[in-house]
Write an enzyme that holds these catalytic residues in place. Structure first.
Site, PDB file in Angstrom:
ATOM      1  N   HIS A   1     -13.943  13.152   5.434  1.00  0.00           N
ATOM      2  CA  HIS A   1     -14.633  13.802   4.394  1.00  0.00           C
ATOM      3  C   HIS A   1     -13.928  14.553   3.349  1.00  0.00           C
ATOM      4  O   HIS A   1     -13.938  14.714   2.023  1.00  0.00           O
ATOM      5  CB  HIS A   1     -15.884  14.770   4.703  1.00  0.00           C
TER       6      HIS A   1
ATOM      7  N   ASP B   1     -24.891   6.067   0.275  1.00  0.00           N
ATOM      8  CA  ASP B   1     -23.331   6.913   0.564  1.00  0.00           C
ATOM      9  C   ASP B   1     -24.130   8.258   1.156  1.00  0.00           C
ATOM     10  O   ASP B   1     -24.732   9.051   0.666  1.00  0.00           O
ATOM     11  CB  ASP B   1     -22.754   7.024  -0.500  1.00  0.00           C
TER      12      ASP B   1
ATOM     13  N   LYS C   1     -19.486  10.062   6.574  1.00  0.00           N
ATOM     14  CA  LYS C   1     -18.373  10.717   6.648  1.00  0.00           C
ATOM     15  C   LYS C   1     -18.422  11.575   7.884  1.00  0.00           C
ATOM     16  O   LYS C   1     -19.361  12.077   8.240  1.00  0.00           O
ATOM     17  CB  LYS C   1     -18.176  11.416   5.219  1.00  0.00           C
TER      18      LYS C   1
ATOM     19  N   TYR D   1     -24.395  16.258   5.145  1.00  0.00           N
ATOM     20  CA  TYR D   1     -25.509  16.298   4.378  1.00  0.00           C
ATOM     21  C   TYR D   1     -26.831  16.584   5.128  1.00  0.00           C
ATOM     22  O   TYR D   1     -28.063  16.865   4.364  1.00  0.00           O
ATOM     23  CB  TYR D   1     -25.585  15.170   3.595  1.00  0.00           C
TER      24      TYR D   1
END
Ligand code: A2P
Length: 280
Positions: free
Chosen positions: A111, A48, A78, A53
């Site tokens: 997200h 994931d 996401k 990120y």
């Protein structure tokens, strides 16, 4: 669930391996790439990540170098909040796909819900882009993250394709019952981010006492507890020994009485992010 590759089946018939490897706060570069590499070696088949990120490139590199057949891996990413809306979402997806060096992703999530007065319209526009990606075969399933019941409800009014998943913060002391019950009633799988409360649960005396009785760590207890509550945990670690430890959740069962005790714990700690209040 008996092993890491046993699966939750989505409402559109896609199998998601029942424990995912979380990469939030895994720094881009060698750290994230190594963590994903260890995770795949330890048996995870579900990774994931997210555009925000900023480690999609490293995740992609680890996937490419793993030598595992793409079809055996389940990859989630996401859409970040600055890319909401139809056109921007399509562009952002294209970028994620390139960063990951993939030709499809298994699951694409919004997200965070847009949470201002015009939020429902923005979420609906973004969702239309997700439906196009799904119809074009670029994603196997589409879903949400951090959507509370009152964000999902209006989305369902205009959605042609139902969300397969809602990924929310879920751990002892923070169960978000209303949203979990709503998802279960609408056949939406709940994925649990930060099942260890971003690490703040690990020294909790009562969790330690319960974990001790099963001869497991608090981390293993929390991951198992998510599964027994019907949610799909996404533990994160960049430490090889912990990455492996967090897979050992199929050789013990938490008793009904202990489940109830853990379910009743008050708030202990966590990210502190509330979907209606976050400004990012
Ligand atoms: P690290 O990545 O340095 O190994 P969450 O998944 O709830 O967000 O929690 C992630 C945090 O918990 C990270 O700080 C991670 O540290 C730590 N962590 C993950 N697994 C374990 C474990 N088995 N034992 C102790 N700490 C862990």
């Amino acid at each position: 669930m008996k092993s890491l590759t046993d699966a939750f089946r989505t409402n559109n018939g896609i199998d998601i391996p029942c424990v995912g490897f979380g990469t939030w706060q895994a720094p881009d570069g060698q750290v994230a790439a190594d963590a994903v590499k260890y995770a795949i070696e330890a048996g995870y088949r579900h990774i994931d990540t997210a555009a925000v990120y900023r480690n999609e490139k490293s995740v992609g590199r680890a996937i490419a170098e793993s030598g595992i057949d793409r079809k055996e891996l389940f990859i989630t990413t996401k859409l970040w909040n600055t890319k909401r809306g139809y056109d921007l979402a399509l562009q952002a997806f294209d970028r994620s796909l390139k960063e990951l060096e993939l030709d499809y992703v298994d699951l694409y999530l919004i997200h965070w819900p847009a949470n201002k007065a015009d939020g429902a319209k923005i979420n609906a526009d973004t969702w239309r882009a997700f439906e196009k990606l799904y119809k074009d075969g670029l994603v196997k399933a589409i879903g949400l993250s951090n959507f509370l019941a009152h964000h999902i409800e209006p989305l369902l009014d205009t959605a042609e394709i139902r969300p397969a998943v809602d990924q929310i913060e879920f751990h002892p002391g923070y169960m978000q019952i209303e949203t979990v019950d709503f998802c279960k009633a609408h056949d939406i799988i709940v994925e649990a981010w930060s099942p260890l409360g971003t690490g703040c649960l690990l020294d909790h005396p009562q969790l330690k006492e319960i974990a001790g009785r099963y001869g497991v760590s608090v981390a293993r207890l929390c991951i198992r507890w998510c599964l027994q509550n019907g949610t799909l945990p996404l533990p994160k670690s960049v430490t090889p020994q912990r990455i492996a430890e967090n897979t050992q959740v199929f050789n013990f069962t938490i008793s009904e009485a202990d489940m109830q005790t853990i379910n009743a714990l008050p708030y202990i700690g966590g990210s502190g992010f509330h979907p209606d209040k976050v400004e990012f």
